[in-house]
Design an enzyme around this catalytic site. Structure first.
Site, PDB file in Angstrom:
ATOM      1  N   LEU A  20       0.714  -1.443  -0.228  1.00 36.66           N
ATOM      2  CA  LEU A  20      -0.597  -0.139  -0.213  1.00 36.66           C
ATOM      3  C   LEU A  20       0.739   1.665  -0.030  1.00 36.66           C
ATOM      4  CD1 LEU A  20      -2.522  -1.069   2.323  1.00 36.66           C
ATOM      5  CD2 LEU A  20      -3.046  -1.424  -0.262  1.00 36.66           C
ATOM      6  N   GLY A  40       3.399   0.267   3.495  1.00 37.06           N
ATOM      7  CA  GLY A  40       4.761   1.630   3.755  1.00 37.06           C
ATOM      8  C   GLY A  40       5.130   2.645   4.319  1.00 37.06           C
ATOM      9  N   ASP A  44       9.055  11.181   6.688  1.00 45.76           N
ATOM     10  CA  ASP A  44       8.816  13.050   6.239  1.00 45.76           C
ATOM     11  C   ASP A  44       7.773  12.356   4.948  1.00 45.76           C
ATOM     12  OD1 ASP A  44       8.410  14.996   4.915  1.00 45.76           O
ATOM     13  OD2 ASP A  44      10.215  16.003   6.227  1.00 45.76           O
ATOM     14  N   LEU A  86      -0.726   9.229   4.545  1.00 48.27           N
ATOM     15  CA  LEU A  86      -1.444   8.924   6.128  1.00 48.27           C
ATOM     16  C   LEU A  86      -1.183   8.251   6.542  1.00 48.27           C
ATOM     17  CD1 LEU A  86      -4.642   7.346   5.458  1.00 48.27           C
ATOM     18  CD2 LEU A  86      -4.351   9.468   5.313  1.00 48.27           C
TER      19      LEU A  86
END
Length: 126
Positions: A20, A40, A44, A86
């Protein structure tokens, strides 16, 4: 849930793994109980764009992204900020809620904070 120091590549057949990543062109439409979903994770999002997608491609894995664009709309905000990236806990919340409810709107409501700049259409004017 089980945890292990072993690589998912050593534990599961490649054809069973779905990585994903928000950069995938493939939309996750449903959760297949015969698949293994890899979340994953990065610290940052601005520095490592497309890193998870590149990693999945290097490993010859299927990829998918959450259906944020398909079910949510960009909310007007002062910073004009919109991100489909996310945190791992948010992705997990979305997937868990979807698995329980079979409703993407309910799942996305549970996991995508308004700070990401996306809302469900029924809350866009609020």
């Amino acid at each position: 849930m089980d945890t292990t120091p072993e690589s998912y590549l050593d534990l599961f057949p490649l054809e069973a793994i779905v990585y994903l990543t928000p950069d995938s062109e493939n939309v996750l439409e449903d959760i297949d109980p015969d698949k293994v979903y890899v979340l994953g994770g990065l610290v940052d999002e601005s520095i490592h764009k497309q890193l998870t997608l590149r990693r999945a491609r290097e490993q010859c894995l299927q990829t998918a992204r959450l259906p944020i664009r398909e079910y949510m709309v960009k909310a007007p905000n002062s910073r004009n900020y919109h991100s489909e990236t996310l945190a791992i806990n948010q992705v997990f919340d979305v997937l868990s809620t979807y698995y329980e409810t079979r409703s993407w709107p309910a799942a996305l409501r549970a996991g995508v904070s308004s700070g990401k700049g996306y809302v469900l259409p029924d809350t866009a004017e609020q």
